[in-house]
Design a protein around this motif. Structure first.
Motif, PDB file in Angstrom:
ATOM      1  N   LEU A  57       0.803  -1.219   0.000  1.00  0.00           N
ATOM      2  CA  LEU A  57       0.000   0.000   0.000  1.00  0.00           C
ATOM      3  C   LEU A  57       0.839   1.273   0.000  1.00  0.00           C
ATOM      4  O   LEU A  57       2.023   1.261   0.325  1.00  0.00           O
ATOM      5  CB  LEU A  57      -0.921   0.001   1.221  1.00  0.00           C
ATOM      6  CG  LEU A  57      -1.844  -1.212   1.383  1.00  0.00           C
ATOM      7  CD1 LEU A  57      -2.606  -1.106   2.706  1.00  0.00           C
ATOM      8  CD2 LEU A  57      -2.814  -1.321   0.230  1.00  0.00           C
ATOM      9  N   HIS A  58       0.169   2.365  -0.355  1.00  0.00           N
ATOM     10  CA  HIS A  58       0.630   3.735  -0.144  1.00  0.00           C
ATOM     11  C   HIS A  58       1.887   4.094  -0.926  1.00  0.00           C
ATOM     12  O   HIS A  58       2.658   4.974  -0.520  1.00  0.00           O
ATOM     13  CB  HIS A  58       0.863   4.003   1.354  1.00  0.00           C
ATOM     14  CG  HIS A  58      -0.276   3.549   2.226  1.00  0.00           C
ATOM     15  ND1 HIS A  58      -1.597   3.804   1.917  1.00  0.00           N
ATOM     16  CD2 HIS A  58      -0.279   2.855   3.397  1.00  0.00           C
ATOM     17  CE1 HIS A  58      -2.369   3.292   2.863  1.00  0.00           C
ATOM     18  NE2 HIS A  58      -1.599   2.700   3.773  1.00  0.00           N
ATOM     19  N   MET A  60       3.798   5.355  -4.640  1.00  0.00           N
ATOM     20  CA  MET A  60       3.568   6.380  -5.650  1.00  0.00           C
ATOM     21  C   MET A  60       3.397   5.781  -7.052  1.00  0.00           C
ATOM     22  O   MET A  60       3.231   6.515  -8.017  1.00  0.00           O
ATOM     23  CB  MET A  60       4.726   7.383  -5.657  1.00  0.00           C
ATOM     24  CG  MET A  60       4.903   8.123  -4.348  1.00  0.00           C
ATOM     25  SD  MET A  60       3.387   8.957  -3.791  1.00  0.00           S
ATOM     26  CE  MET A  60       3.161  10.144  -5.118  1.00  0.00           C
ATOM     27  N   GLY A  62       1.683   2.787  -9.872  1.00  0.00           N
ATOM     28  CA  GLY A  62       0.338   2.380 -10.237  1.00  0.00           C
ATOM     29  C   GLY A  62      -0.197   1.151  -9.528  1.00  0.00           C
ATOM     30  O   GLY A  62      -1.360   1.135  -9.080  1.00  0.00           O
ATOM     31  N   THR A  63       0.613   0.094  -9.416  1.00  0.00           N
ATOM     32  CA  THR A  63       0.097  -1.128  -8.790  1.00  0.00           C
ATOM     33  C   THR A  63      -0.197  -0.925  -7.304  1.00  0.00           C
ATOM     34  O   THR A  63      -1.134  -1.517  -6.765  1.00  0.00           O
ATOM     35  CB  THR A  63       1.094  -2.289  -8.968  1.00  0.00           C
ATOM     36  OG1 THR A  63       2.395  -1.879  -8.520  1.00  0.00           O
ATOM     37  CG2 THR A  63       1.184  -2.716 -10.428  1.00  0.00           C
ATOM     38  N   SER A  64       0.584  -0.077  -6.651  1.00  0.00           N
ATOM     39  CA  SER A  64       0.323   0.220  -5.240  1.00  0.00           C
ATOM     40  C   SER A  64      -0.966   1.026  -5.100  1.00  0.00           C
ATOM     41  O   SER A  64      -1.793   0.753  -4.223  1.00  0.00           O
ATOM     42  CB  SER A  64       1.495   0.993  -4.632  1.00  0.00           C
ATOM     43  OG  SER A  64       1.218   1.328  -3.283  1.00  0.00           O
ATOM     44  N   GLN A  65      -1.138   2.004  -5.968  1.00  0.00           N
ATOM     45  CA  GLN A  65      -2.363   2.810  -5.909  1.00  0.00           C
ATOM     46  C   GLN A  65      -3.597   1.976  -6.229  1.00  0.00           C
ATOM     47  O   GLN A  65      -4.669   2.175  -5.642  1.00  0.00           O
ATOM     48  CB  GLN A  65      -2.213   3.995  -6.853  1.00  0.00           C
ATOM     49  CG  GLN A  65      -1.155   4.988  -6.388  1.00  0.00           C
ATOM     50  CD  GLN A  65      -0.750   5.978  -7.467  1.00  0.00           C
ATOM     51  OE1 GLN A  65      -1.253   5.950  -8.587  1.00  0.00           O
ATOM     52  NE2 GLN A  65       0.184   6.863  -7.121  1.00  0.00           N
ATOM     53  N   THR A  67      -3.880  -1.158  -5.475  1.00  0.00           N
ATOM     54  CA  THR A  67      -4.121  -1.957  -4.277  1.00  0.00           C
ATOM     55  C   THR A  67      -4.813  -1.119  -3.202  1.00  0.00           C
ATOM     56  O   THR A  67      -5.705  -1.611  -2.494  1.00  0.00           O
ATOM     57  CB  THR A  67      -2.809  -2.542  -3.748  1.00  0.00           C
ATOM     58  OG1 THR A  67      -2.205  -3.336  -4.776  1.00  0.00           O
ATOM     59  CG2 THR A  67      -3.035  -3.422  -2.532  1.00  0.00           C
ATOM     60  N   ASP A  68      -4.395   0.142  -3.070  1.00  0.00           N
ATOM     61  CA  ASP A  68      -5.108   1.045  -2.156  1.00  0.00           C
ATOM     62  C   ASP A  68      -6.595   1.096  -2.500  1.00  0.00           C
ATOM     63  O   ASP A  68      -7.461   0.984  -1.616  1.00  0.00           O
ATOM     64  CB  ASP A  68      -4.528   2.468  -2.247  1.00  0.00           C
ATOM     65  CG  ASP A  68      -3.177   2.611  -1.583  1.00  0.00           C
ATOM     66  OD1 ASP A  68      -2.872   1.822  -0.678  1.00  0.00           O
ATOM     67  OD2 ASP A  68      -2.425   3.518  -1.990  1.00  0.00           O
ATOM     68  N   GLU A  69      -6.883   1.258  -3.768  1.00  0.00           N
ATOM     69  CA  GLU A  69      -8.268   1.360  -4.212  1.00  0.00           C
ATOM     70  C   GLU A  69      -9.010   0.042  -4.014  1.00  0.00           C
ATOM     71  O   GLU A  69     -10.201   0.030  -3.683  1.00  0.00           O
ATOM     72  CB  GLU A  69      -8.326   1.775  -5.680  1.00  0.00           C
ATOM     73  CG  GLU A  69      -9.715   1.768  -6.313  1.00  0.00           C
ATOM     74  CD  GLU A  69     -10.740   2.622  -5.578  1.00  0.00           C
ATOM     75  OE1 GLU A  69     -11.939   2.322  -5.689  1.00  0.00           O
ATOM     76  OE2 GLU A  69     -10.335   3.600  -4.876  1.00  0.00           O
TER      77      GLU A  69
END
Length: 415
Positions: A57-58, A60, A62-65, A67-69
């Motif tokens: 998470l968290h 900067m 795309g794949t992390s963002q 996962t946040d979503e």
């Protein structure tokens, strides 16, 4: 949507485990109370998340963002399913782990001499976390007894059991053994009259009944995605007012806001994706302009179908002399989960016979409702046999079970 129009054949097409295979004889899955089969939508969602790039998470990137979503959408999905607020939804390993974590966090709310009320009908996952809390804090544990004839809670004793010292009441919405649906609305109202917190175990209820957390007015509710066509994932719903006060055990740098503060460590992101896929499947059985409406009407349709199918089994089992059916009276709301024993036969042996001869998945044991199992003295012969229905079970499968049971009786009870 009525039973006559609920499309069982197309429902089955959503489940890979139900498809014909050249590798083995098709299973007949009557073990839904222990965990349903996974819908294709859940499987696809998990694979898509994994193959599209997993991340923490968290970040900067795309794949992390994404996962946040995913986590936020998972909360929104469960909020639609249970009619709660997204920020009241927390994920975890399973219901038991979440319950123990919350029980530990509630330590400051319980003082020596306070009282905690649990029941004799519940799965121990909604008993032992609170018994442990009472032991740690010097509180008194009381049990709402189960009636050994009706397999319902003896709520006529509730006024005596609830006192000004009662701080927490934990009760299941439905028994995972007998299917008895508990009138939790009345229990919640009476518990709130003495300012007690209310914990609901909805693990068995969520696959079978529409649930409205806000209307119920409970403080905590648990359920598990693998009981409603998804992956192994625990879900806790904690009312925002309580959640904000909950002093959870967490790492110092981890988020201190709800619901993240309860989610220790990295969550099972692919399972949360699968949860959303399972909700997508349930939606296909409902109608309405929004996801919440479709989920609600779907669960109403599922309950209608399952009640009628369970009645077919109930009437059959009640009329077989070697069978003892543990089923509440006809005027009691129930899920399609039926527990029975066979005179003089170990339930383990009977379950093995159904598996060997008919490829039927029928569970046996105490199912962690061990207090009730002890009270009803079923453990001497291996506990109960339990047959549980899901929307993918067909009338033909039910008829085959009847045939199988009659064959078993003919073999084992010949003069």
């Amino acid at each position: 949507m009525s039973l006559t129009t609920l499309p069982v054949d197309s429902i089955r097409a959503h489940f890979p485990a139900l498809r014909p295979s050249s590798q083995h004889k098709p299973y007949i899955f009557f073990d839904g109370p222990g965990g349903t089969q996974m819908a294709q939508q859940a499987l696809d969602a998990m694979v898509n998340y994994i193959s599209g790039g997993m991340a923490n998470l968290h970040g900067m990137f795309g794949t992390s963002q994404a996962t946040d979503e995913l986590l936020e959408e998972g909360r929104r999905g469960m909020a639609d399913f249970l009619n709660c607020q997204p920020q009241e939804v927390a994920f975890g390993q399973n219901m038991t782990s979440l319950a123990f974590a919350i029980a530990r966090s509630l330590g400051g709310f319980i003082q020596p001499g306070d009282e905690i009320l649990v029941t004799e009908i519940d799965h121990r996952a909604n008993v032992d976390p609170w018994v442990t809390l009472a032991k740690d804090r010097g509180a008194v544990v009381k049990f709402i007894p189960v009636n050994p004839e009706t397999f319902t809670l003896e709520l006529n004793q509730l006024d005596k059991l609830l006192t000004t010292r009662t701080k927490l009441v934990a009760v299941s919405m439905s028994s995972n053994v007998t299917g008895t649906v508990t009138p939790v609305e009345d229990i919640i109202r009476r518990a709130k009259a003495v300012n007690a917190l209310v914990v609901l175990d909805a693990v068995h209820a969520a696959p079978h009944l529409p649930i409205d957390f806000q209307a119920l007015g409970a403080d905590i509710l648990f359920c598990s995605a693998y009981k409603f066509f998804g992956p192994h994932l625990g879900i806790a719903v904690v009312s925002a007012a309580l959640f904000e006060q909950l002093p959870v055990y967490k790492l110092a740098p981890a988020p201190a806001h709800i619901p993240d503060k309860l989610e220790t460590g990295t969550q099972n992101h692919e399972a949360i994706a699968g949860l959303l896929g399972a909700l997508d499947f349930i939606q296909t059985l409902g109608t309405g302009a929004t996801r919440k409406q479709r989920l609600r009407t779907a669960m109403e349709a599922i309950e209608k179908q399952e009640v009628e199918q369970a009645l077919m089994l109930e009437e059959f089992l009640q009329n077989l002399p070697p069978v003892r059916l543990y089923r509440a009276p006809t005027d009691t709301r129930k899920t399609p989960t039926l527990a029975f024993t066979l005179d003089g036969v170990n339930s383990r042996d009977a379950a093995a016979w159904f598996a060997d001869n008919y490829n039927m998945c029928i569970a046996h044991g105490h199912f962690y409702a061990s207090t009730m199992a002890d009270k009803l003295q079923v453990n001497e012969l291996g506990g109960w046999l339990r047959i549980g229905l899901a929307p993918y079970n067909t009338p033909e499968e039910i008829e085959l079970f009847k045939t199988a049971l009659l064959a078993f009786i003919d073999i084992h009870y010949k003069p």
